[in-house]
Write an enzyme that holds these catalytic residues in place. Structure first.
Site, PDB file in Angstrom:
ATOM      1  N   THR A  35       0.819  -1.213   0.000  1.00 19.38           N
ATOM      2  CA  THR A  35       0.000   0.000   0.000  1.00 19.38           C
ATOM      3  C   THR A  35       0.852   1.262   0.000  1.00 19.38           C
ATOM      4  O   THR A  35       0.361   2.343  -0.345  1.00 19.38           O
ATOM      5  CB  THR A  35      -0.927   0.016   1.230  1.00 19.38           C
ATOM      6  OG1 THR A  35      -0.168  -0.332   2.388  1.00 19.38           O
ATOM      7  CG2 THR A  35      -2.069  -0.974   1.069  1.00 19.38           C
ATOM      8  N   GLY A 121      16.887 -11.360   2.105  1.00 15.27           N
ATOM      9  CA  GLY A 121      15.858 -12.073   1.368  1.00 15.27           C
ATOM     10  C   GLY A 121      14.717 -12.587   2.206  1.00 15.27           C
ATOM     11  O   GLY A 121      13.909 -13.387   1.736  1.00 15.27           O
ATOM     12  N   GLU A 159      17.035   3.654  -3.721  1.00 15.23           N
ATOM     13  CA  GLU A 159      16.607   2.313  -4.129  1.00 15.23           C
ATOM     14  C   GLU A 159      15.767   2.363  -5.403  1.00 15.23           C
ATOM     15  O   GLU A 159      15.882   1.498  -6.266  1.00 15.23           O
ATOM     16  CB  GLU A 159      15.843   1.616  -3.003  1.00 15.23           C
ATOM     17  CG  GLU A 159      15.601   0.156  -3.285  1.00 15.23           C
ATOM     18  CD  GLU A 159      15.447  -0.704  -2.044  1.00 15.23           C
ATOM     19  OE1 GLU A 159      15.012  -1.855  -2.201  1.00 15.23           O
ATOM     20  OE2 GLU A 159      15.759  -0.236  -0.931  1.00 15.23           O
ATOM     21  N   ASP A 171       9.879   0.840   4.259  1.00 13.44           N
ATOM     22  CA  ASP A 171      11.040   0.225   4.901  1.00 13.44           C
ATOM     23  C   ASP A 171      12.016   1.269   5.426  1.00 13.44           C
ATOM     24  O   ASP A 171      12.503   1.189   6.558  1.00 13.44           O
ATOM     25  CB  ASP A 171      11.750  -0.707   3.917  1.00 13.44           C
ATOM     26  CG  ASP A 171      10.868  -1.861   3.483  1.00 13.44           C
ATOM     27  OD1 ASP A 171       9.758  -2.017   4.034  1.00 13.44           O
ATOM     28  OD2 ASP A 171      11.278  -2.609   2.573  1.00 13.44           O
TER      29      ASP A 171
END
Length: 385
Positions: A35, A121, A159, A171
Site C-alpha cells: 500500500t 531475502g 533504491e 522500509d
C-alpha cells in the site's frame, strides 16, 4: 551480530583508526502490504535485527566500505560525475551517497565497516537497514543536520533510481523513525505517523519460511505497474485521483468492467488493505486483539489470491500458525514470493506456539524455520552498547 567491541576491533584491523558506531533496524510489517507506493496506509515496527556501521572520516572524497558478511572492501569516488550501478550490494551503499549529494548535501569521504543481523531475502528489509545506516553515517561524518523523514525519502530515492527497485517509503521510514514498544501507522501520502502501542498481553512472532524466490524484484515492479494502470483507467470516471488511495471499495466495484481481471484484483487488494490498516490501528488502540488478528488473516488471503505475492511454503507456514492455540492472526509480511510471516500471539502461548509451528513446518516442507518473538525498537541512531 557483531558486538560493539568486535565492531571497533574489526574496523581498527581494516582501517587502523577508531570509529563511531551507528545502528539501523530492519522491520516487520504487521499489516498494510504494497500500500505504501499507492499513497496508502501501513503499520510496520522496527526490529531487534539491525545493520551496524563503524565509521570514521577521511581527509579525501573517497567512500570506502567493507562488508563483514561478504568479506570485501569497495571504493566510491564522491566526485565521480556519472556514477553507474554495479548490480551488486554496493548499489545500496553508493546509491545513498548519490541521492544525498543530489539533494545538495556536501558529503565528506569516510571509511565504513558494515555488519548486519537482518536476514537477507527474508522480507525484513535488510536493504533499507543498510541504506539508512549508510545515510545516517555519511550525514554524521559531514557534520550535517539529520532530518529522519528526509533521510527516509532519500534512501527510498536511492533504491528507486540507483538500485532500480520501485519500492515505497515504508522500509526506510520505519528504519529511521521506529518507536520502542510501538508499531507506527503511517500515512504514506502525508507521512504522518501514529504510534500504536503493542498490547503487553500479546507478542509479535516472526517466522522465516527459508525460501526466497528470485523473481521478487521483477514481479514487484509489475504489481506497481498494475496499480498505476488501474489509476489511469479509473481516472476518467472517478475524477482527478492520484493513486489507489483515492479509490473506495464501492467505486472500484462499480467500475470493475473498465479493468482487466488481473488489474481489478490487484486494485482490490490495495483498496481493501488500506481499509484493513485503518481498522487494525483502531483495534490495537482499543485492545481488541481478536479483531486485529482477524484483519491479519484477511490480509493474507488478499495477498495470496488478489495480489498473488505469496508462495506455497509461506501459505503452509501461515496455515499452520493460524491453527495454533493462542494465536490471534498470522500473515505473510514483506514484498512477497518467500520470506517471513508475522503472527500476533497471546504472550503466555508464544513459546509453545513457536515450538509447534517450527516442528509442523519442518514436517510439512523439510525446511527448518527460524522463528522468534520480538519487541518494537527505536529507529536509526548511535550505537552505544
Amino acid at each position: 551480530m557483531f558486538s560493539v567491541d568486535e565492531l571497533k576491533a574489526g574496523f581498527k584491523d581494516i582501517y587502523g583508526s577508531e570509529p563511531f558506531l551507528i545502528r539501523a533496524p530492519g522491520r516487520v510489517n504487521l499489516i498494510g502490504e504494497h500500500t505504501d507506493y499507492n499513497d496508502g496506509f501501513i503499520m510496520p515496527a522496527a526490529l531487534e535485527y539491525e545493520t551496524r556501521a563503524a565509521v570514521a572520516p577521511r581527509a579525501d572524497r573517497i567512500l570506502r566500505v567493507h562488508s563483514a558478511k561478504i568479506g570485501e572492501t569497495r571504493e566510491f569516488d564522491l566526485d565521480n560525475p556519472a556514477p553507474q550501478p554495479k548490480r551488486d550490494w554496493t548499489d545500496y551503499v553508493f546509491g545513498v551517497a548519490v541521492a544525498l549529494a543530489g539533494a545538495g548535501k556536501r558529503l565528506k569521504g569516510a571509511d565504513i565497516l558494515i555488519a548486519s543481523s537482518v536476514p537477507v531475502g527474508s522480507g525484513l528489509s535488510s536493504s533499507a537497514a543498510l541504506e539508512v545506516s549508510i545515510g545516517y553515517s555519511l550525514l554524521t561524518v559531514a557534520g550535517l543536520p539529520i532530518d529522519k523523514v528526509e533521510l527516509a525519502k532519500l534512501c527510498q530515492k536511492a533504491e528507486n533510481e540507483f538500485v532500480g527497485m520501485r519500492c515505497g517509503i515504508m522500509d526506510q521510514f520505519i528504519s529511521c523513525n521506529g518507536q520502542h514498544d510501538h508499531a507506527l501507522m503511517i500515512d504514506c501520502r502525508s507521512l504522518e505517523k501514529r504510534p500504536v502501542p503493542i498490547d503487553p498481553r500479546a507478542r509479535i512472532v516472526v517466522a522465516n519460511s527459508m525460501v526466497h524466490h528470485e523473481l521478487a524484484s521483477g514481479e514487484y515492479n509489475k504489481r506497481r505497474a498494475s496499480c498505476e494502470e488501474a489509476v489511469r483507467l479509473l481516472s476518467p470516471v472517478l475524477g482527478p485521483i492520484k493513486a489507489l488511495r483515492d479509490v473506495t471499495p464501492a467505486a472500484l466495484e462499480a467500475n470493475k468492467a473498465l479493468l482487466s481481471d488481473v488489474t481489478y484484483r490487484r486494485a482490490r487488494h490495495i483498496v481493501s488493505e488500506n481499509e484493513r490498516v485503518v481498522e487494525a490501528a483502531d483495534a490495537l488502540a482499543a485492545g481488541d486483539l481478536g479483531r486485529f488478528g482477524a484483519l491479519m488473516n484477511q490480509s493474507h488471503t488478499s495477498m495470496r489470491d488478489d495480489y498473488e505475492i505469496s508462495c506455497e511454503e509461506v501459505d503452509v507456514l501461515v496455515d499452520i500458525a493460524q491453527k495454533q492455540p493462542g494465536v490471534f492472526g498470522s500473515r505473510m509480511t514483506g514484498g512477497g514470493f518467500g520470506g517471513c510471516t508475522v503472527s500476533l500471539v497471546e504472550a503466555g502461548a508464544a513459546d509453545i506456539f513457536m515450538e509447534n509451528v517450527k516442528a509442523a513446518y519442518e514436517k510439512a516442507t523439510g525446511l527448518k524455520s527460524t522463528i522468534f518473538a520480538c519487541s518494537p525498537q527505536q529507529g536509526v541512531g548511535p550505537l552505544t552498547d
